[in-house]
Design a protein around this motif. Structure first.
Motif: not given
Length: 286
Positions: A47, A57, A61
């Protein structure tokens, strides 16, 4: 899925580092890293990733971030509704501008502690534009901020608290001089035109044919006040003083009418689970 893992994930992404998230959550960096690994093991994919010195991210994510925030908000709402009193449980997450934190807020918080000492309030200072966006995104329950220069959407509720007309802030030695003459003669510190009152001040001066030469432009009323007190210039700002507690080294000159007014108030979204807490807080402003 443990919601504490989601909270750690959100904090790491928003703050950009495990260390910063750990400070925010009052945990060790190791504990935050373990939570992230456990969450990634649960969902079966990475993530977050490191890009230089920043945690970012991954594609997965980024897609999961908004849902993680919604889940955390729902858990918080559930906890608020599971209250044994007529008021929802806290904490009440309240945004406030820096001048409010220093001026209006201490008195209201003192009253709150006297009446609702078991209900926490989380204060998050920021500029009005930032608070408005965070409120719309559901990250704040309410915010004390300056009313924007546009009509609010119907999803937003507003309660005015204070009107702050523009004034000329100058060193005390300039007592008695004409405000426009002062603006034409002395160095000018311009209040940032990207904020509501800064734009009001700029428009007001242009309307009256006053074009001072600014040597500095910045946000932060306390910073401007300190510079004026040091005799480094004068400024047109909203009258944000509380209880008339200005430094004796400063003078507030009234400006020729009509003078624009900065409107300060509290804003929140309709159907907020903690709306009764907001009304309880508002009652302390009367």
């Amino acid at each position: 899925m443990d919601t504490r893992f989601l909270e750690s994930f959100v904090q790491v992404v928003e703050l950009g580092s495990v260390a910063a998230a750990a400070r925010q959550l009052d945990l060790t960096p190791t504990a935050v890293s373990l939570r992230l690994r456990a969450l990634e093991a649960d969902v079966g994919t990475a993530l977050v990733k490191r890009v230089g010195r920043t945690m970012m991210p991954t594609a997965a994510g980024s897609k999961a971030l908004r849902q993680a925030k919604l889940l955390l908000a729902e858990v918080r709402n559930f906890n608020s509704l599971a209250s044994n009193t007529e008021l929802p449980a806290g904490p009440l997450t309240l945004g406030a501008t820096p001048s409010v934190v220093k001026g209006m807020l201490p008195g209201m918080l003192r009253k709150w502690l006297g009446k609702y000492e078991d209900t926490k309030i989380l204060i998050e200072p920021a500029a009005s534009t930032v608070l408005y966006q965070r409120l719309l995104q559901g990250e704040l329950d309410a915010a004390i901020l300056v009313h924007p220069l546009f009509e609010l959407p119907k999803t937003v509720l507003w309660k005015p608290l204070r009107k702050e007309p523009l004034i000329l802030l100058a060193p005390a030695r300039l007592q008695g001089e004409d405000p426009f003459s002062i603006l034409r003669k002395y160095p000018f510190i311009r209040y940032d035109r990207r904020v509501v009152a800064g734009k009001m001040a700029d428009d007001y001066l242009k309307l009256h044919g006053v074009y001072p030469e600014p040597w500095l432009e910045l946000d932060g009323l306390d910073y401007i006040s300190d510079l004026v007190k040091a005799d480094l210039g004068v400024s047109v700002v909203p009258d944000w003083s509380y209880g008339n507690q200005y430094d004796p080294g400063l003078i507030r000159h009234r400006l020729p009418a009509p003078v624009p007014t900065r409107n300060l108030g509290i804003m929140w979204l309709r159907s907020n689970v903690r709306e009764k807490l907001i009304h309880a807080f508002l009652a302390l402003a009367d």
